[in-house]
Design a protein around this motif. Structure first.
Motif, PDB file in Angstrom:
ATOM      1  N   ASN A   1     -18.358  25.983 -40.072  1.00 50.35           N
ATOM      2  CA  ASN A   1     -17.253  24.766 -40.539  1.00 50.35           C
ATOM      3  C   ASN A   1     -16.972  24.186 -39.028  1.00 50.35           C
ATOM      4  O   ASN A   1     -16.679  23.645 -38.442  1.00 50.35           O
ATOM      5  N   ALA A   2     -17.048  25.163 -38.284  1.00 51.49           N
ATOM      6  CA  ALA A   2     -16.498  24.797 -36.549  1.00 51.49           C
ATOM      7  C   ALA A   2     -17.769  24.884 -35.848  1.00 51.49           C
ATOM      8  O   ALA A   2     -17.962  24.080 -34.711  1.00 51.49           O
ATOM      9  N   GLN A   3     -18.903  25.101 -36.212  1.00 54.23           N
ATOM     10  CA  GLN A   3     -20.042  24.589 -35.349  1.00 54.23           C
ATOM     11  C   GLN A   3     -19.978  25.815 -34.249  1.00 54.23           C
ATOM     12  O   GLN A   3     -19.972  25.397 -32.826  1.00 54.23           O
ATOM     13  N   SER A   4     -19.740  27.121 -34.678  1.00 60.29           N
ATOM     14  CA  SER A   4     -19.256  27.675 -33.327  1.00 60.29           C
ATOM     15  C   SER A   4     -20.077  29.191 -33.666  1.00 60.29           C
ATOM     16  O   SER A   4     -20.029  30.051 -34.384  1.00 60.29           O
ATOM     17  N   LEU A   5     -20.205  30.255 -32.318  1.00 61.10           N
ATOM     18  CA  LEU A   5     -20.698  31.166 -32.361  1.00 61.10           C
ATOM     19  C   LEU A   5     -20.024  32.319 -31.653  1.00 61.10           C
ATOM     20  O   LEU A   5     -20.174  32.031 -30.336  1.00 61.10           O
ATOM     21  N   ARG A   6     -20.652  32.961 -32.060  1.00 60.96           N
ATOM     22  CA  ARG A   6     -20.259  34.592 -31.716  1.00 60.96           C
ATOM     23  C   ARG A   6     -20.901  35.905 -31.630  1.00 60.96           C
ATOM     24  O   ARG A   6     -21.385  35.969 -32.351  1.00 60.96           O
ATOM     25  N   PHE A   7     -21.052  36.093 -29.886  1.00 59.40           N
ATOM     26  CA  PHE A   7     -22.153  37.810 -30.322  1.00 59.40           C
ATOM     27  C   PHE A   7     -20.633  38.580 -29.882  1.00 59.40           C
ATOM     28  O   PHE A   7     -19.922  38.504 -28.912  1.00 59.40           O
ATOM     29  N   THR A   8     -20.553  40.041 -30.804  1.00 58.66           N
ATOM     30  CA  THR A   8     -19.293  40.895 -30.338  1.00 58.66           C
ATOM     31  C   THR A   8     -20.456  42.116 -30.019  1.00 58.66           C
ATOM     32  O   THR A   8     -21.327  42.825 -30.774  1.00 58.66           O
ATOM     33  N   ASN A   9     -19.982  43.127 -29.908  1.00 55.54           N
ATOM     34  CA  ASN A   9     -20.114  44.810 -29.970  1.00 55.54           C
ATOM     35  C   ASN A   9     -21.205  45.329 -29.232  1.00 55.54           C
ATOM     36  O   ASN A   9     -21.439  45.501 -28.946  1.00 55.54           O
ATOM     37  N   GLY A  10     -21.927  43.699 -28.094  1.00 51.75           N
ATOM     38  CA  GLY A  10     -22.941  44.315 -27.329  1.00 51.75           C
ATOM     39  C   GLY A  10     -22.503  45.368 -26.282  1.00 51.75           C
ATOM     40  O   GLY A  10     -21.493  45.181 -25.528  1.00 51.75           O
ATOM     41  N   ARG A  11     -22.935  46.370 -25.905  1.00 49.57           N
ATOM     42  CA  ARG A  11     -23.559  47.242 -24.705  1.00 49.57           C
ATOM     43  C   ARG A  11     -23.601  47.409 -23.519  1.00 49.57           C
ATOM     44  O   ARG A  11     -24.830  46.495 -24.001  1.00 49.57           O
ATOM     45  N   LEU A  12     -23.522  47.050 -22.489  1.00 51.88           N
ATOM     46  CA  LEU A  12     -23.960  46.741 -21.745  1.00 51.88           C
ATOM     47  C   LEU A  12     -24.363  48.045 -20.367  1.00 51.88           C
ATOM     48  O   LEU A  12     -23.820  48.957 -20.723  1.00 51.88           O
ATOM     49  N   LEU A  13     -25.723  48.261 -20.200  1.00 53.88           N
ATOM     50  CA  LEU A  13     -26.416  50.068 -19.845  1.00 53.88           C
ATOM     51  C   LEU A  13     -26.840  48.755 -18.608  1.00 53.88           C
ATOM     52  O   LEU A  13     -27.137  47.850 -18.116  1.00 53.88           O
ATOM     53  N   VAL A  14     -26.783  49.846 -17.115  1.00 59.45           N
ATOM     54  CA  VAL A  14     -27.218  49.821 -16.159  1.00 59.45           C
ATOM     55  C   VAL A  14     -28.629  49.438 -16.267  1.00 59.45           C
ATOM     56  O   VAL A  14     -29.419  50.285 -16.537  1.00 59.45           O
ATOM     57  N   SER A  15     -29.062  48.760 -15.237  1.00 56.98           N
ATOM     58  CA  SER A  15     -30.480  48.651 -15.286  1.00 56.98           C
ATOM     59  C   SER A  15     -31.043  49.091 -14.115  1.00 56.98           C
ATOM     60  O   SER A  15     -29.848  50.320 -13.545  1.00 56.98           O
ATOM     61  N   LYS A  16     -32.348  49.651 -14.059  1.00 64.16           N
ATOM     62  CA  LYS A  16     -32.878  50.621 -13.205  1.00 64.16           C
ATOM     63  C   LYS A  16     -32.787  49.699 -11.961  1.00 64.16           C
ATOM     64  O   LYS A  16     -32.394  50.815 -11.194  1.00 64.16           O
ATOM     65  N   GLU A  17     -32.834  48.149 -11.786  1.00 60.39           N
ATOM     66  CA  GLU A  17     -32.505  48.341  -9.929  1.00 60.39           C
ATOM     67  C   GLU A  17     -31.437  48.082 -10.237  1.00 60.39           C
ATOM     68  O   GLU A  17     -31.243  48.817  -8.686  1.00 60.39           O
ATOM     69  N   PHE A  18     -30.430  48.161 -10.350  1.00 55.56           N
ATOM     70  CA  PHE A  18     -29.568  48.126 -10.498  1.00 55.56           C
ATOM     71  C   PHE A  18     -28.587  49.632  -9.743  1.00 55.56           C
ATOM     72  O   PHE A  18     -28.089  49.861  -8.760  1.00 55.56           O
ATOM     73  N   ALA A  19     -29.237  50.692 -10.256  1.00 56.95           N
ATOM     74  CA  ALA A  19     -28.677  52.104 -10.340  1.00 56.95           C
ATOM     75  C   ALA A  19     -29.166  51.995  -9.274  1.00 56.95           C
ATOM     76  O   ALA A  19     -29.322  52.878  -8.630  1.00 56.95           O
ATOM     77  N   ASN A  20     -30.655  52.192  -9.163  1.00 53.99           N
ATOM     78  CA  ASN A  20     -31.320  52.703  -7.168  1.00 53.99           C
ATOM     79  C   ASN A  20     -30.504  51.439  -6.548  1.00 53.99           C
ATOM     80  O   ASN A  20     -30.529  52.861  -5.735  1.00 53.99           O
ATOM     81  N   ALA A  21     -29.520  50.237  -6.578  1.00 53.07           N
ATOM     82  CA  ALA A  21     -29.464  49.791  -5.698  1.00 53.07           C
ATOM     83  C   ALA A  21     -28.099  50.653  -5.558  1.00 53.07           C
ATOM     84  O   ALA A  21     -27.677  50.457  -4.472  1.00 53.07           O
ATOM     85  N   LEU A  22     -27.680  50.812  -6.640  1.00 51.90           N
ATOM     86  CA  LEU A  22     -26.435  52.070  -6.193  1.00 51.90           C
ATOM     87  C   LEU A  22     -26.715  53.572  -5.013  1.00 51.90           C
ATOM     88  O   LEU A  22     -25.357  53.921  -5.418  1.00 51.90           O
ATOM     89  N   GLY A  23     -27.595  53.582  -5.827  1.00 48.37           N
ATOM     90  CA  GLY A  23     -28.091  54.438  -4.483  1.00 48.37           C
ATOM     91  C   GLY A  23     -27.736  56.265  -5.940  1.00 48.37           C
ATOM     92  O   GLY A  23     -28.255  57.245  -6.144  1.00 48.37           O
ATOM     93  N   ARG A  24     -27.955  55.442  -7.555  1.00 48.37           N
ATOM     94  CA  ARG A  24     -27.748  56.255  -8.070  1.00 48.37           C
ATOM     95  C   ARG A  24     -29.213  56.613  -9.222  1.00 48.37           C
ATOM     96  O   ARG A  24     -28.517  55.695 -10.600  1.00 48.37           O
ATOM     97  N   PRO A  25     -30.159  56.279  -9.384  1.00 55.21           N
ATOM     98  CA  PRO A  25     -31.143  55.841  -9.674  1.00 55.21           C
ATOM     99  C   PRO A  25     -30.995  56.010 -11.362  1.00 55.21           C
ATOM    100  O   PRO A  25     -31.944  56.192 -12.441  1.00 55.21           O
ATOM    101  N   LEU A  26     -29.891  58.175 -11.103  1.00 57.09           N
ATOM    102  CA  LEU A  26     -30.465  58.019 -13.130  1.00 57.09           C
ATOM    103  C   LEU A  26     -29.204  58.225 -14.001  1.00 57.09           C
ATOM    104  O   LEU A  26     -29.417  58.451 -14.423  1.00 57.09           O
ATOM    105  N   ASP A  27     -28.814  56.605 -12.919  1.00 59.16           N
ATOM    106  CA  ASP A  27     -27.569  56.166 -13.376  1.00 59.16           C
ATOM    107  C   ASP A  27     -28.258  55.076 -14.720  1.00 59.16           C
ATOM    108  O   ASP A  27     -27.668  54.067 -15.211  1.00 59.16           O
ATOM    109  N   ALA A  28     -29.537  54.689 -14.961  1.00 60.84           N
ATOM    110  CA  ALA A  28     -30.710  53.848 -15.377  1.00 60.84           C
ATOM    111  C   ALA A  28     -29.986  53.778 -16.901  1.00 60.84           C
ATOM    112  O   ALA A  28     -30.135  54.902 -17.228  1.00 60.84           O
ATOM    113  N   GLY A  29     -29.563  52.845 -17.860  1.00 53.55           N
ATOM    114  CA  GLY A  29     -29.678  52.978 -18.725  1.00 53.55           C
ATOM    115  C   GLY A  29     -27.861  53.797 -19.090  1.00 53.55           C
ATOM    116  O   GLY A  29     -27.909  53.179 -20.462  1.00 53.55           O
ATOM    117  N   ALA A  30     -26.636  54.306 -18.127  1.00 54.24           N
ATOM    118  CA  ALA A  30     -26.339  54.211 -18.436  1.00 54.24           C
ATOM    119  C   ALA A  30     -24.863  53.393 -19.180  1.00 54.24           C
ATOM    120  O   ALA A  30     -25.401  52.420 -18.640  1.00 54.24           O
TER     121      ALA A  30
END
Length: 718
Positions: free
Chosen positions: A184-213
């Protein structure tokens, strides 16, 4: 930056629907136009089995919308605190973002690979200022203005991810989540997606073990609009098809196409180590279209796209380290492809991307792309005024030669960067977009000509050495001005020898002193987009007689060596020979010049995107005078205003001394020459025998002279 072009394939509709049925979309629900309550509908169950489907099939993209990321800041600092520190990041979605979904009979069937450009909002719940250090990780803060949410192909491990559109750096992978489409509204919703730390972001933060957190959640709400509508009969055959017009107004601020370098991004040494005392650098760029017209961005082998060279400059010398402004590095040029539709400059992107950069939109290339050796081509193939280069031979042909860590990148002598050898020096990185579409538009719309504001610069700090260097930006990008405008205390004048038919150059000069009765005269010539190039520089003395000149010097940036298929004559590369110098008693002047075009097509002329320096000391004080600029390929000399020594000496002699510089460029030897000044008559255009590496560019068809343009007011100098 990872660039992708998403192409809608014209598959038979029956096959396309079969693919959709066979590929369920996780977490899909739909609300058909005839329904009043939420009705879960798994992908695949809406298409009847047995007989062929009938109905309406739509491909839709985002018209507008918003994205929210709810993060726990404790997840980034490793504190392990059980007390959450929530922050909510709010973004608008760039208009007409190409994030396609497929809808059949008002039911969502699948989401296709695509991306949404994110525009950060002024207020962020829990954070008063997006840029405040201590709230968000520095890496994420620096990328907030160029984030995208990208949909991955179905065979990838994650459905969505959040990354920097300029550098390609991935911050978060997204798992789970529910798609919900309201017909009816031609609208799309995406909800409840979980954000996981990527491997390269974890390395940049200096905490590679946090990848996937898990660090938070993401939600999307978007108004959708159809870009393809197909009606099927009871046999599944196409009854009718249409391509509705998008809501894509010209949202730029000036008529016509107008590409500027909106932001300079990362500036890096691409690979460690030096070769023959030189390193290879690269500069990231984010181009914005100020114009109301979409700009052609069609990838090779087509030649209708921008060409992107990069440069590096150093200001140093004198008591305050501002005496001279020199170019110390230049690169080949990146061939643009696959425009994004971000809104870096805030002009209000109309959402067009791919083979055009939309009105108001921006498109970023990180240093990794601008310095990727197989993606950059020689400047020698390109006419900097028209933007034209031949498609055959291939202007980006890297066969027949090999690359070391410096090849084709911004080539700089290590001696020009080592901090201990350059105390107090200031550095400036610069990028330029040569845009063929702007030239063709100027031909037919001379009052809407926006060809001369395609250069921007930014100050950089340098650390490290002796062979590996680090760079950090100082201050904001100075838009729509060449770096010579940063020369503190200098006077900079524009030259334009043939308005409407060739480009412009700039002459800067600065006189300092007296120091122990001696003045230092420093001149710099920057060729912005002049195809004919510059072959001679003559300083005219305002008084009769010739003053004594000491410490006569010349400086030019390093030239790239010859490579197979580089567009120079015989693939020899451009010469690095210092210019000859002479004083002319008849013309009462001093002149520098390189070889003529007739003598050597690869001579060390001042070609586009380069800056050369000329200097001397004199016991005579300055007075207003002129300098004559002679050209390399064609055209009569023209004059510009400068200052020059006013008093003559009793004996017209020259006592040259070597000018110590940090570059390998030799200082020219001064001589006294009574005969007339060399190369005062313009050299006729020479048409060489065509070869695969010929460098002569086609001369543009003369057109009416456009109205005089107002030049941008120079940015306050440091």
């Amino acid at each position: 930056m990872l660039k992708k072009t998403f192409i809608a394939l014209a598959l038979p509709l029956g096959l396309l629907l079969a693919i959709i049925v066979a590929t369920p979309l996780r977490g899909v629900s739909a609300q058909a136009s005839s329904q009043t309550a939420h009705s879960p509908q798994r992908a695949g169950s809406a298409v009847a089995t047995g007989s062929a489907p009938s109905g309406t099939f739509q491909k839709m993209i985002v018209e507008n919308g918003s994205v929210t990321m709810d993060l726990d800041l404790n997840a980034f600092d490793g504190s392990g605190s059980l007390v959450a520190r929530p922050v909510s990041l709010q973004f608008d979605i760039g208009a007409n973002s190409f994030f396609p979904i497929l809808v059949f009979n008002n039911l969502l069937r699948s989401a296709e690979p695509g991306l949404m450009a994110l525009i950060p909002q002024n207020s962020v719940a829990g954070v008063a200022d997006l840029g405040r250090v201590g709230y968000l990780p520095l890496q994420l803060t620096a990328s907030l203005k160029q984030l995208v949410v990208e949909k991955l192909p179905s065979d990838q491990g994650y459905d969505l991810f959040v990354r920097d559109a300029g550098t390609g750096f991935t911050f978060f992978n997204v798992v789970g989540g529910d798609y919900d489409y309201d017909a009816n509204a031609q609208s799309l919703r995406f909800t409840n997606g979980r954000l996981l730390v990527s491997k390269e972001f974890a390395n940049a933060l200096g905490r590679p073990l946090d990848a996937g957190a898990i660090v938070g959640k993401i939600s999307v709400g978007a108004a959708m609009q159809p870009i393809e509508i197909t009606h099927l009969d009871e046999n599944g055959d196409v009854k009718s098809a249409s391509l509705p017009a998008l809501n894509q107004p010209g949202v730029g601020t000036v008529p016509g196409p107008d590409v500027i370098v909106g932001e300079l991004l990362d500036f890096v040494q691409m690979e460690p180590g030096a070769v023959n005392g030189q390193v290879g650098l690269a500069l990231g760029t984010d181009a914005c279209n100020k114009g109301t017209e979409n700009v052609e961005w069609i990838a090779l082998p087509d030649n209708r796209h921008p060409f992107i060279p990069q440069n590096l400059y150093r200001m140093t010398g004198g008591a305050d380290n501002t005496q001279q402004f020199e170019q110390i590095g230049q690169s080949w040029g990146k061939h643009a492809f696959a425009a994004a539709s971000s809104n870096t400059c805030g002009f209000g992107c109309n959402g067009v991307g791919g083979d055009h950069l939309g009105s108001g939109c921006s498109d970023a290339y990180g240093a990794g792309l601008n310095g990727a050796q197989d993606l950059i081509g020689s400047r020698a193939w390109v006419n900097p005024f028209t933007g034209f280069f031949a498609q055959n031979p291939d202007p980006n042909n890297h066969t027949g030669h090999t690359h070391d860590v410096t090849s084709h990148r911004i080539l700089v002598e290590t001696n020009d960067l080592i901090p201990a050898q350059n105390p107090g020096a200031t550095y400036f990185a610069e990028a330029q977009y040569v845009v063929e579409h702007e030239y063709t538009w100027c031909q037919t719309h001379p009052a809407e000509c926006n060809m001369y504001n395609n250069v921007s610069y930014q100050q950089q700090s340098v650390s490290g050495g002796p062979t590996n260097f680090n760079f950090s930006p100082i201050g904001a990008t100075v838009r729509e001005q060449p770096a010579i405008m940063a020369w503190t205390g200098a006077t900079v004048n524009e030259g334009e020898p043939d308005p409407g038919n060739d480009g412009i150059f700039w002459v800067g000069y600065k006189v300092t002193g007296p120091n122990a009765g001696v003045w230092h005269y420093e001149y710099a010539i920057y060729n912005q987009n002049l195809d004919r190039a510059i072959q001679s520089f003559e300083v005219v003395f305002p008084s009769q007689g010739i003053p004594t000149l000491n410490a006569v010097g010349f400086h030019a940036p390093p030239q790239h060596p010859g490579f197979a298929n580089d567009g120079t004559q015989n693939n020899a590369g451009y010469s690095s020979e210092p210019w000859d110098f002479a004083q002319n008693f008849v013309q009462n002047s001093a002149i520098w010049n390189c070889e003529t075009f007739a003598d050597n097509q690869n001579a060390n002329a001042i070609r586009f995107g380069t800056l050369y320096n000329f200097r001397f000391d004199s016991g005579s004080p300055p007075e207003q005078s002129t300098a004559n600029i002679g050209f390399f390929k064609t055209g009569s000399p023209i004059s510009v205003k400068v200052q020059a020594p006013a008093q003559s000496d009793t004996t017209p002699t020259v006592t040259p001394t070597a000018t110590p510089t940090a570059t390998a460029t030799a200082t020219a030897t001064a001589t006294v020459t009574p005969p007339p000044s060399p190369t005062q008559t313009p050299t006729p255009t020479v048409t060489p025998t065509p070869t695969p590496t010929a460098t002569v560019r086609p001369t543009p068809t003369p057109r009416p002279i456009p109205p005089r343009r107002e030049r941008p007011t120079p940015h306050p100098r440091p």
